[in-house]
Design an enzyme around this catalytic site. Sequence first.
Site, PDB file in Angstrom:
ATOM      1  N   GLU A  69      -2.837  12.603  16.277  1.00  0.00           N
ATOM      2  CA  GLU A  69      -3.973  12.265  15.415  1.00  0.00           C
ATOM      3  C   GLU A  69      -5.299  12.557  16.097  1.00  0.00           C
ATOM      4  OE1 GLU A  69      -1.788   8.494  13.118  1.00  0.00           O
ATOM      5  OE2 GLU A  69      -3.156   8.152  14.789  1.00  0.00           O
ATOM      6  N   GLU A 109     -15.439  29.546   5.373  1.00  0.00           N
ATOM      7  CA  GLU A 109     -14.750  30.169   6.509  1.00  0.00           C
ATOM      8  C   GLU A 109     -14.168  29.168   7.505  1.00  0.00           C
ATOM      9  OE1 GLU A 109     -13.944  33.171   6.453  1.00  0.00           O
ATOM     10  OE2 GLU A 109     -15.149  33.639   4.698  1.00  0.00           O
ATOM     11  N   SER A 112      -5.306  -8.553  -5.756  1.00  0.00           N
ATOM     12  CA  SER A 112      -5.762  -7.247  -5.273  1.00  0.00           C
ATOM     13  C   SER A 112      -5.173  -6.126  -6.117  1.00  0.00           C
ATOM     14  CB  SER A 112      -5.357  -7.050  -3.811  1.00  0.00           C
ATOM     15  OG  SER A 112      -3.950  -6.880  -3.721  1.00  0.00           O
ATOM     16  N   ARG A 114      -1.545 -10.045  -1.690  1.00  0.00           N
ATOM     17  CA  ARG A 114      -2.441 -10.857  -2.518  1.00  0.00           C
ATOM     18  C   ARG A 114      -2.308 -10.417  -3.970  1.00  0.00           C
ATOM     19  NH1 ARG A 114      -7.326  -9.712  -2.003  1.00  0.00           N
ATOM     20  NH2 ARG A 114      -7.127  -7.903  -0.609  1.00  0.00           N
ATOM     21  N   GLY A 161       0.816  -1.201   0.000  1.00  0.00           N
ATOM     22  CA  GLY A 161       0.000   0.000   0.000  1.00  0.00           C
ATOM     23  C   GLY A 161       0.851   1.254   0.000  1.00  0.00           C
ATOM     24  N   SER A 162       0.360   2.293   0.655  1.00  0.00           N
ATOM     25  CA  SER A 162       1.020   3.601   0.634  1.00  0.00           C
ATOM     26  C   SER A 162       2.476   3.513   1.079  1.00  0.00           C
ATOM     27  CB  SER A 162       0.261   4.582   1.522  1.00  0.00           C
ATOM     28  OG  SER A 162       0.932   5.830   1.582  1.00  0.00           O
ATOM     29  N   GLN A 163       2.720   3.047   2.299  1.00  0.00           N
ATOM     30  CA  GLN A 163       4.097   2.940   2.787  1.00  0.00           C
ATOM     31  C   GLN A 163       4.827   1.764   2.148  1.00  0.00           C
ATOM     32  OE1 GLN A 163       6.017   4.867   4.689  1.00  0.00           O
ATOM     33  NE2 GLN A 163       4.425   6.401   5.058  1.00  0.00           N
ATOM     34  N   HIS A 185       5.292   1.731  12.400  1.00  0.00           N
ATOM     35  CA  HIS A 185       4.537   2.392  13.476  1.00  0.00           C
ATOM     36  C   HIS A 185       4.623   1.473  14.681  1.00  0.00           C
ATOM     37  CE1 HIS A 185       1.630   4.602  15.710  1.00  0.00           C
ATOM     38  NE2 HIS A 185       0.558   3.894  15.379  1.00  0.00           N
TER      39      HIS A 185
END
Length: 336
Positions: A196, A228, A52, A49, A27-29, A109
């Site tokens: 977060e 605004e 995918s 997989r 994925g992203s990382q 992480h």
Amino acid sequence: MAIETLYDKDGTMDALKGKTVAILGYGSQGHAHALNLKESGVNVIVANRRESANGQKAIADGFDPLPVAQAVAQADVVIMTLPDEVQPDVYNEHIVANLKEGATLGATHGFNVHFKSIVPPANVNVIMVAPKGPGHTVRSEFENGGGVPCLLAVHQDATGEAQAIAMAWAIGVGGGRAGILKTTFKDECETDLFGEQAVLCGGLSALIKTGFEVLTEAGYPPELAYFEVCHELKLIINLIERGGLNYMRYSISNTAEFGDYHTGPKIVTAETKKAMQQVLTDIQTGEFAKAFRGDYANGFKWFKAQKEADRTHPVELVGKELRAMMPWINPVEQEA
């Protein structure tokens, strides 16, 4: 106490020479670590997989995606880039039995290791390299000859090589070009969760929704309310990103800066700070991790209900209409 910061000159890629690195998840990382390390001369394999979207992307990028167990069995360094919630099950079912003695388990992480959802055996190294940016930025900055600052931590050193391997990993993804900051799994995990929840996602989302509600309930047009309290955030964030609060205040009007000092403390009060401190306590004691894991085990029912409720909040509905008027922001609408 100042945090120790390292650069390319403070380490080498030698600790990864002759080793096979398995990236679990594309994925992203995952895609950024796999491609950056490969282009840094490391032997990289990918577990994903095949059928995918991410598996097909890995194939298009020149990898031959393997099942997790097979990739782990071949690897000297195993880097988990899977979502936090699925890592414990994948670890227990496919990783732990296939880890070589003296191998290195890597995380991007600290969540599962710190809160002991994953407890690695004593005979492996446990390290972390956490880029402070999304994967597409880690990749694009590397391709441009730069890098994204990375946090580095050693949780367990079974072979005496853990620090060197972590440094090689961080350098290999481009972190040494920008700065590699030494930390611990505890500090990375707890500060990341707090940021977060209290500010970047939870605090900001609640502030946007509440500001929108206050204005519209007072009779102001929802379009003006959206501009605004939501749209103009990017202008302010860009200024803060470039030069901190001082540069932002230098760049705005005196009226806005006066209002900043005059009204900000009325919104974020001593009671707000107490609530933030309780948020941090819940993170430190593992209460948040317990709630997260519990809801995941229950099919993420609460999580999905909150997502649906916010998806149809008026600020989202009017925002979708207004973003369609501004093609230059490249609007993206996530429906599910």
